[in-house]
Write a protein that holds these residues in place. Structure first.
Motif, PDB file in Angstrom:
ATOM      1  N   LYS A 119       0.823  -1.197   0.105  1.00 16.41           N
ATOM      2  CA  LYS A 119       0.023  -0.213  -0.152  1.00 16.41           C
ATOM      3  C   LYS A 119       0.771   1.409   0.006  1.00 16.41           C
ATOM      4  O   LYS A 119       1.752   1.351   0.670  1.00 16.41           O
ATOM      5  N   GLY A 120       0.701   2.125  -0.958  1.00 19.06           N
ATOM      6  CA  GLY A 120       1.378   3.528  -0.993  1.00 19.06           C
ATOM      7  C   GLY A 120       1.836   3.681  -2.469  1.00 19.06           C
ATOM      8  O   GLY A 120       1.479   3.193  -3.237  1.00 19.06           O
ATOM      9  N   LYS A 121       3.037   4.584  -2.373  1.00 19.21           N
ATOM     10  CA  LYS A 121       3.521   5.261  -3.593  1.00 19.21           C
ATOM     11  C   LYS A 121       5.047   5.387  -3.493  1.00 19.21           C
ATOM     12  O   LYS A 121       5.369   6.009  -2.350  1.00 19.21           O
ATOM     13  N   VAL A 122       5.598   4.929  -4.505  1.00 16.95           N
ATOM     14  CA  VAL A 122       7.144   5.140  -4.594  1.00 16.95           C
ATOM     15  C   VAL A 122       7.636   5.596  -5.565  1.00 16.95           C
ATOM     16  O   VAL A 122       7.361   5.433  -6.801  1.00 16.95           O
ATOM     17  N   LYS A 123       8.901   6.386  -5.661  1.00 20.31           N
ATOM     18  CA  LYS A 123       9.595   6.808  -6.642  1.00 20.31           C
ATOM     19  C   LYS A 123      10.903   6.260  -6.774  1.00 20.31           C
ATOM     20  O   LYS A 123      11.634   6.112  -5.630  1.00 20.31           O
ATOM     21  N   THR A 124      11.252   5.735  -7.924  1.00 27.26           N
ATOM     22  CA  THR A 124      12.646   5.201  -8.074  1.00 27.26           C
ATOM     23  C   THR A 124      13.453   5.972  -8.831  1.00 27.26           C
ATOM     24  O   THR A 124      12.987   6.836  -9.816  1.00 27.26           O
TER      25      THR A 124
END
Length: 234
Positions: A60-65
């Motif tokens: 659950k959530g959001k991530v930037k690589t």
């Protein structure tokens, strides 16, 4: 980072690689070995160049690589959400992560160690085949992104990004469901923060988008698509 209990069998992310293969008897032993934890907003959980610690799956959530570019500037290479996989670049061929990763909001992550992932790949052919197709698709996307930078002007790159995050995260109450700073937009579009601000201001004046703080809402998808139609990337 705080430990969190995330149970695969009750997970709602049908697009997650692990969830997709839970119907296989062999997977039962592997999901018991995973570790889940909460990563707070802005917290980094993968450091570029650090030893690989397996693959991460967003519960659950959001991530930037990100990846370090010229003069040490971080370039955003991918935005991810529930069910997506992180840390696959370099996995199996390198002993170190080729990217860094930050949580864009409080995010629950599931981690499968190197040893567990290698066991799955060696013993669950259906999973291995699906991961191979995933890698092929990601390679195609990467090649398209390289062409974008070469052929699109700044305005087109910003429009392309807006359409991408609209497709990826959708809109709630008229605003795209992800909060990105102007610098983050610039880092992803391969331009400067000042140029992003000018483009967004122009798009607002043309009534193509609206903004509320850092959030952006798209008002005229067909018009934005028509601007980059010749590139066939949206």
């Amino acid at each position: 980072m705080k430990e969190e209990q995330a149970i695969c069998y009750s997970c709602a992310n049908e697009n997650c690689f692990i969830k997709k293969h839970l119907h296989l008897e062999q997977m039962k032993q592997y999901v018991q070995k995973k570790h889940s934890f909460v990563c707070k907003k802005t917290q980094q959980f993968i450091i570029e160049g650090a030893p690989i610690q397996g693959l991460y799956f967003i519960c659950k959530g959001k991530v930037k690589t990100v990846k370090t570019g010229i003069n040490g500037r971080e370039q955003i290479v991918r935005l991810t959400k529930n069910g997506d996989t992180i840390g696959f670049r370099g996995f199996g061929t390198s002993k170190r992560y080729l990217i860094g990763a930050y949580a864009l909001e409080d995010t629950v992550l599931c981690n499968f160690s190197n040893e567990t992932m290698m066991e799955i790949l060696q013993n669950v052919p259906e999973f291995t085949y699906a991961l191979m197709l995933f890698y092929a698709d990601e390679l195609n996307k990467s090649e398209n992104n390289i062409r974008k930078i070469a052929h699109m002007n700044v305005r087109e790159r910003v429009i392309d990004l807006l359409l991408y995050i609209h497709r990826k995260f959708g809109q709630m109450n008229g605003l795209i469901d992800i909060e990105l700073s102007r610098k983050e937009i610039a880092d992803f579009a391969g331009t400067t923060e000042e140029q992003v601000i000018r483009v967004l201001s122009s798009l607002k004046k043309e009534s193509l988008i609206k903004t509320v703080g850092k959030r952006i809402g798209i008002l005229a998808i067909p018009k934005l698509q028509s601007e980059i139609m010749e590139h066939k990337y949206f």
